[in-house]
Design an enzyme around this catalytic site. Structure first.
Site, PDB file in Angstrom:
ATOM      1  N   SER A 190       0.847  -1.192   0.000  1.00 57.14           N
ATOM      2  CA  SER A 190       0.000   0.000   0.000  1.00 57.14           C
ATOM      3  C   SER A 190       0.880   1.238   0.000  1.00 57.14           C
ATOM      4  O   SER A 190       2.042   1.190   0.425  1.00 57.14           O
ATOM      5  CB  SER A 190      -0.876   0.011   1.259  1.00 57.14           C
ATOM      6  OG  SER A 190      -1.514   1.266   1.426  1.00 57.14           O
ATOM      7  N   TYR A 203      -2.482  -0.988  10.490  1.00 55.65           N
ATOM      8  CA  TYR A 203      -2.549  -1.296   9.053  1.00 55.65           C
ATOM      9  C   TYR A 203      -1.254  -0.898   8.343  1.00 55.65           C
ATOM     10  O   TYR A 203      -0.659  -1.685   7.596  1.00 55.65           O
ATOM     11  CB  TYR A 203      -3.748  -0.571   8.447  1.00 55.65           C
ATOM     12  CG  TYR A 203      -3.897  -0.710   6.955  1.00 55.65           C
ATOM     13  CD1 TYR A 203      -4.501  -1.827   6.391  1.00 55.65           C
ATOM     14  CD2 TYR A 203      -3.447   0.291   6.089  1.00 55.65           C
ATOM     15  CE1 TYR A 203      -4.656  -1.948   5.018  1.00 55.65           C
ATOM     16  CE2 TYR A 203      -3.595   0.182   4.715  1.00 55.65           C
ATOM     17  CZ  TYR A 203      -4.204  -0.943   4.187  1.00 55.65           C
ATOM     18  OH  TYR A 203      -4.342  -1.060   2.825  1.00 55.65           O
TER      19      TYR A 203
END
Ligand code: NAD
Ligand code: MG
Length: 298
Positions: A190, A203
């Site tokens: 990401s 995350y």
């Protein structure tokens, strides 16, 4: 299909700059209930035989990026197995029919990736159902925003790591013995691996780990003829964002700070996975392909 991925287009306007209304669903979310419904390339992705005869497993293949990748892979000629949570059956059936409409075999195997036994059974089901395996896409992910570390529960921290990191490890470890030279593994990192939003502490940490895992494993498996790479998506309109993945009141602005001025659609991620899965990327190993609308990364 006049507006397929090969059409000349202005990237700022190829997809509309959406301002999603504030909305919220329970994890993992049903994509078909989103407003607007994300574009997985159903009416636009045109295959050209780039994955003919390949056999792919995609985790989280029911929706969002994984769903778009499943559609693209099938239209490129691959048979596809998808994993998803049982409550996502409706979204999963949408993808199964897309795969079958492309004339390819679909294997749907629901379960919870936090459970190691399920991860092992998933690889088994893919290998048996597809009669082999040569592409593994680790894509499923958990993203729940929490503003303050004091409010980030041990349980959530653990579950985010189980879903994003441990399941990836269990699945790839179980898959490798089945992968012959020429096979490809693609992890999903990401932009958060490089630009950490403060409210995505757990995350963002897993996404850094995924990036490093893929680069270390790439070096280990390259001498065996198996290529490992990663895709690092930037802000992409998907169910993650409406299931506490992002502060609900900020949803109308989601992705607008990207240099292209808009969030991406899952359909715009799929070609990166196709490239890394196919033989045309034969000299690309241990790379992270950033698909994020223009934010610079290291
Ligand atoms: P999505 O919600 O459509 O897909 C995520 C999928 O993960 C779900 O469909 C679900 O099937 C699966 N999943 C989650 N927890 C699970 C569990 N415990 N067991 C089994 N399956 C589980 O959202 P998406 O945005 O397409 O996410 C796909 C990947 O892309 C994720 O790894 C995410 O971190 C990554 N990513 C997304 C964005 C973005 O802006 N959407 C940005 C960067 C990275
Ligand atoms: Mg889903």
């Amino acid at each position: 299909m006049t507006h397929d991925q090969y059409a000349f287009n202005d990237p700022r306007t190829r997809y509309p700059s959406i301002s999603p209304p504030v909305q919220q669903q329970q994890e993992p979310g049903i994509q078909s209930k989103m407003d607007p419904v994300p574009d997985l390339g159903e009416t636009t992705y045109r295959g050209s035989g780039r994955l003919t005869g390949r056999k792919a497993l995609i985790t989280g293949g029911d929706s969002g990026i994984g769903g778009a990748v499943a559609i693209a892979f099938a239209r490129e000629g691959a048979d596809v197995a998808i994993s998803y949570l049982p409550e996502e059956e409706e979204d999963a059936q949408h993808i199964v029919s897309q795969i079958e409409n492309a004339g390819r075999k679909a294997v749907a195997f629901p379960g919870d990736l936090k459970d190691k036994d399920y991860c092992l059974a998933l690889v088994d089901a893919a290998v048996k159902g597809l009669e082999g395996l040569d592409i593994v896409v680790s894509n499923a992910g958990k993203q729940v925003y929490v503003e303050k570390i004091e409010d980030l529960s041990d349980e959530q921290f653990e579950e985010t790591f189980q879903t994003n990191v441990f399941a990836m490890f269990w699945i790839i470890k179980a898959a490798v013995p089945h992968l012959k030279p020429g096979s490809t593994i693609i992890a999903t990192a990401s932009l958060e691996a490089y630009h950490q939003l403060p409210f995505l502490l757990d995350y963002a940490t897993t996404k850094g780990a995924i990036n490093n895992f893929s680069k270390a494993l790439a070096q280990q498996l390259a001498p065996r003829g198996i290529r490992v790479n990663a895709v690092a998506p930037g802000p992409t309109w998907s169910a993650l964002q409406v299931t506490q993945g992002y502060p609900p009141d900020k949803l109308p602005e989601f992705g607008k700070d990207a240099p292209l001025g808009r969030s991406g659609q899952p359909a715009e991620l799929a070609p990166a996975y196709v490239f890394l899965a196919s033989g045309e990327s034969s000299f690309v190993v241990g790379e992270t392909l950033n698909v994020n609308g223009g934010t610079p990364t290291p």
